[in-house]
Design an enzyme around this catalytic site. Structure first.
Site, PDB file in Angstrom:
ATOM      1  N   HIS A   1     -52.460   5.563 -13.327  1.00  0.00           N
ATOM      2  CA  HIS A   1     -52.176   5.755 -14.757  1.00  0.00           C
ATOM      3  C   HIS A   1     -53.212   5.079 -15.660  1.00  0.00           C
ATOM      4  O   HIS A   1     -53.213   5.319 -16.867  1.00  0.00           O
ATOM      5  CB  HIS A   1     -50.783   5.216 -15.103  1.00  0.00           C
ATOM      6  CG  HIS A   1     -49.671   5.945 -14.422  1.00  0.00           C
ATOM      7  ND1 HIS A   1     -49.436   7.285 -14.613  1.00  0.00           N
ATOM      8  CD2 HIS A   1     -48.737   5.540 -13.525  1.00  0.00           C
ATOM      9  CE1 HIS A   1     -48.403   7.669 -13.876  1.00  0.00           C
ATOM     10  NE2 HIS A   1     -47.955   6.625 -13.193  1.00  0.00           N
TER      11      HIS A   1
ATOM     12  N   ASP B   1     -48.319  11.276  -6.032  1.00  0.00           N
ATOM     13  CA  ASP B   1     -47.288  10.436  -6.653  1.00  0.00           C
ATOM     14  C   ASP B   1     -46.399  11.331  -7.518  1.00  0.00           C
ATOM     15  O   ASP B   1     -46.851  12.350  -8.046  1.00  0.00           O
ATOM     16  CB  ASP B   1     -47.975   9.366  -7.515  1.00  0.00           C
ATOM     17  CG  ASP B   1     -47.010   8.342  -8.084  1.00  0.00           C
ATOM     18  OD1 ASP B   1     -46.878   7.265  -7.477  1.00  0.00           O
ATOM     19  OD2 ASP B   1     -46.395   8.627  -9.129  1.00  0.00           O
TER      20      ASP B   1
ATOM     21  N   HIS C   1     -45.336  10.835 -10.378  1.00  0.00           N
ATOM     22  CA  HIS C   1     -45.771  10.803 -11.780  1.00  0.00           C
ATOM     23  C   HIS C   1     -47.189  11.343 -11.895  1.00  0.00           C
ATOM     24  O   HIS C   1     -48.023  11.085 -11.024  1.00  0.00           O
ATOM     25  CB  HIS C   1     -45.724   9.367 -12.320  1.00  0.00           C
ATOM     26  CG  HIS C   1     -44.386   8.708 -12.190  1.00  0.00           C
ATOM     27  ND1 HIS C   1     -44.090   7.826 -11.169  1.00  0.00           N
ATOM     28  CD2 HIS C   1     -43.265   8.821 -12.936  1.00  0.00           C
ATOM     29  CE1 HIS C   1     -42.834   7.408 -11.303  1.00  0.00           C
ATOM     30  NE2 HIS C   1     -42.303   8.011 -12.366  1.00  0.00           N
TER      31      HIS C   1
ATOM     32  N   ASP D   1     -42.705   7.910  -4.386  1.00  0.00           N
ATOM     33  CA  ASP D   1     -41.620   7.950  -5.367  1.00  0.00           C
ATOM     34  C   ASP D   1     -41.019   9.342  -5.596  1.00  0.00           C
ATOM     35  O   ASP D   1     -40.137   9.490  -6.443  1.00  0.00           O
ATOM     36  CB  ASP D   1     -42.019   7.275  -6.688  1.00  0.00           C
ATOM     37  CG  ASP D   1     -43.410   7.623  -7.162  1.00  0.00           C
ATOM     38  OD1 ASP D   1     -44.025   8.535  -6.585  1.00  0.00           O
ATOM     39  OD2 ASP D   1     -43.883   6.981  -8.124  1.00  0.00           O
TER      40      ASP D   1
ATOM     41  N   TYR E   1     -40.656   3.063  -5.056  1.00  0.00           N
ATOM     42  CA  TYR E   1     -39.925   1.897  -5.550  1.00  0.00           C
ATOM     43  C   TYR E   1     -38.629   1.600  -4.807  1.00  0.00           C
ATOM     44  O   TYR E   1     -37.942   0.639  -5.143  1.00  0.00           O
ATOM     45  CB  TYR E   1     -39.683   2.065  -7.071  1.00  0.00           C
ATOM     46  CG  TYR E   1     -41.009   2.292  -7.754  1.00  0.00           C
ATOM     47  CD1 TYR E   1     -41.874   1.235  -7.960  1.00  0.00           C
ATOM     48  CD2 TYR E   1     -41.441   3.581  -8.096  1.00  0.00           C
ATOM     49  CE1 TYR E   1     -43.131   1.431  -8.519  1.00  0.00           C
ATOM     50  CE2 TYR E   1     -42.691   3.789  -8.662  1.00  0.00           C
ATOM     51  CZ  TYR E   1     -43.527   2.716  -8.866  1.00  0.00           C
ATOM     52  OH  TYR E   1     -44.770   2.911  -9.395  1.00  0.00           O
TER      53      TYR E   1
HETATM   54  C1  SP5 Z   1     -47.563   4.107 -10.382  1.00  0.00           C
HETATM   55  C2  SP5 Z   1     -46.243   4.621 -10.888  1.00  0.00           C
HETATM   56  O1  SP5 Z   1     -45.484   5.200 -10.132  1.00  0.00           O
HETATM   57  N1  SP5 Z   1     -45.939   4.356 -12.165  1.00  0.00           N
HETATM   58  C3  SP5 Z   1     -44.735   4.852 -12.712  1.00  0.00           C
HETATM   59  C4  SP5 Z   1     -44.387   4.255 -14.025  1.00  0.00           C
HETATM   60  C5  SP5 Z   1     -43.058   4.770 -14.489  1.00  0.00           C
HETATM   61  N2  SP5 Z   1     -42.410   3.874 -15.401  1.00  0.00           N
HETATM   62  C6  SP5 Z   1     -41.221   4.425 -15.918  1.00  0.00           C
HETATM   63  C7  SP5 Z   1     -40.277   3.353 -16.283  1.00  0.00           C
HETATM   64  C8  SP5 Z   1     -38.952   3.912 -16.773  1.00  0.00           C
HETATM   65  C9  SP5 Z   1     -37.882   3.613 -15.775  1.00  0.00           C
HETATM   66  N3  SP5 Z   1     -36.574   3.942 -16.270  1.00  0.00           N
HETATM   67  C10 SP5 Z   1     -35.797   4.520 -15.197  1.00  0.00           C
HETATM   68  C11 SP5 Z   1     -34.339   4.523 -15.426  1.00  0.00           C
HETATM   69  C12 SP5 Z   1     -33.713   5.295 -14.288  1.00  0.00           C
HETATM   70  N4  SP5 Z   1     -32.568   4.668 -13.768  1.00  0.00           N
HETATM   71 ZN    ZN Z   2     -45.280   7.128  -9.597  1.00  0.00          ZN
END
Ligand code: SP5
Ligand code: ZN
Length: 344
Positions: free
Chosen positions: A154, A188, A190, A277, A316
């Site tokens: 990112h 990934d 994302h 993820d 995660y």
């Molecule tokens: C490297 C990578 O995978 N980065 C991902 C960043 C995503 N961050 C998002 C954070 C928001 C999380 N809220 C989730 C609530 C669901 N229960």
């Molecule tokens: Zn990710």
């Protein structure tokens, strides 16, 4: 398969995220690294640490002012237990004078805190990615994996975000491009917005990403199908967004399309930005892939027949992230059939 580690990762311990104004526990934690390393060890992989990367090496892709911000902010936090997280995001970053505005000029979200250990950890991750690229570029191995934490895909030229500070996959691709065209395949869940951004006008680095539709998933502002590159890079970016809840049946055709594009590009090297993820147990991905599918992904990348560097991005769920990485890498590198030295 060579596995290059970043022991400095442990210095980076994010305190929390801020999700819609509310502090929440961080997902991107040191235990992710330990879980992956333990799973790889159980599969018989051998490990090596990356040699130090000169602090100026990331400057080929990242702005000097941004790198100085990461370095100086980490240094200023030493011994304080504190962190820096932006609250204000100036629309004209050049107008950011005071410290509060500068934080937001160098970051695009409220999930990515800088701590005292961030700079050392990020440099170590970049070092692992660059070492993995070096090994593959030199022909010492045809597959190398960098256990990069914090992740990197990112990170843009001048902004951190998405738990990413230095774009490890992009730095690996940049190291490899001297030996011919490079394809970056981002798996990934994302979108790899930073990698796309860094090579958006480059015809010699193809960027292809399979990910959750950014209309409803981080990073929200990048990763749509109509983003195809610019200038000489037009046609050298491919996004394959998938709806929430996608499982194997939806992933298979998207990955096939991604690999078809990569193959048609005839790359000399492939960089895989690997995430676990999209696994069904992941707490933030929202997809439905079983662990076994990650082996299928590894075999599909292997079938390209091109030397591969893998960076670790997200994933995660501490109970499954290691198994996903091990399944992917074992299928990619066929480690079980190799000599105990781990060479090849
Ligand atoms: C490297 C990578 O995978 N980065 C991902 C960043 C995503 N961050 C998002 C954070 C928001 C999380 N809220 C989730 C609530 C669901 N229960
Ligand atoms: Zn990710």
């Amino acid at each position: 398969m060579r596995v290059v580690c970043n022991p400095s990762h442990a210095a980076h311990v994010p305190p929390h995220e801020v999700d819609n104004g509310t502090p929440t526990p961080p997902w991107e934690v040191p235990g992710r690294y330990d879980a992956i390393r333990a799973a790889l060890a159980a599969h018989g992989f051998a490990f090596e640490d990356a040699p130090d990367l000169p602090a100026d090496a990331p400057a080929r892709l990242h702005d000097a002012g941004y790198l100085a911000h990461l370095r100086d902010t980490s240094a200023a936090l030493a011994g304080t237990g504190g962190w820096v997280m932006p609250s204000v995001f100036p629309f004209t970053p050049g107008a950011a004078r005071g410290e509060v505005a500068r934080r937001g000029a160098f970051c695009f979200d409220t999930f990515t805190a800088i701590t005292a250990g961030t700079w050392a950890a990020a440099l170590g991750g970049a070092a692992a990615a660059c070492r993995a690229a070096e090994l593959v570029a030199a022909g010492e191995t045809r597959t190398a994996y960098a256990l990069t934490r914090p992740p990197g895909h990112h990170a843009e030229r001048g902004r951190c975000g998405g738990y990413s500070f230095l774009n490890n996959a992009a730095l690996a691709a940049d190291r490899l491009r001297g030996g011919g065209p490079v394809a970056v395949l981002d798996l990934d869940v994302h979108h790899g917005n930073g990698t796309q951004h860094l090579f958006y006008d480059a015809p010699d680095v193809l960027t292809v990403s399979v990910h959750g539709d950014p209309a409803g998933l981080f990073p929200y502002f990048s990763g749509f199908a109509d983003e195809t590159g610019t200038g000489r890079g037009l046609g050298f970016n491919l996004n394959l967004p998938l709806p929430p809840g996608t499982g194997v049946d939806g992933y298979r055709p998207a990955v096939a399309a991604a690999l078809e594009r990569v193959g048609r590009f005839r790359p000399a090297f492939v960089v895989v930005a690997f995430g676990a993820d999209a696994h069904e147990a992941d707490p933030i991905g929202g997809m439905r892939l079983p662990t076994a599918y990650f082996a299928e992904l590894g075999a599909a990348v292997r079938a390209l027949g091109v030397p591969v560097v893998v960076t670790q991005e997200g994933g995660y769920d501490l109970a499954t992230v290691g198994a996903c990485a091990a399944a992917f890498l074992a299928a990619l590198g066929d480690v079980a059939s190799r000599a105990p030295s781990g060479a090849g």
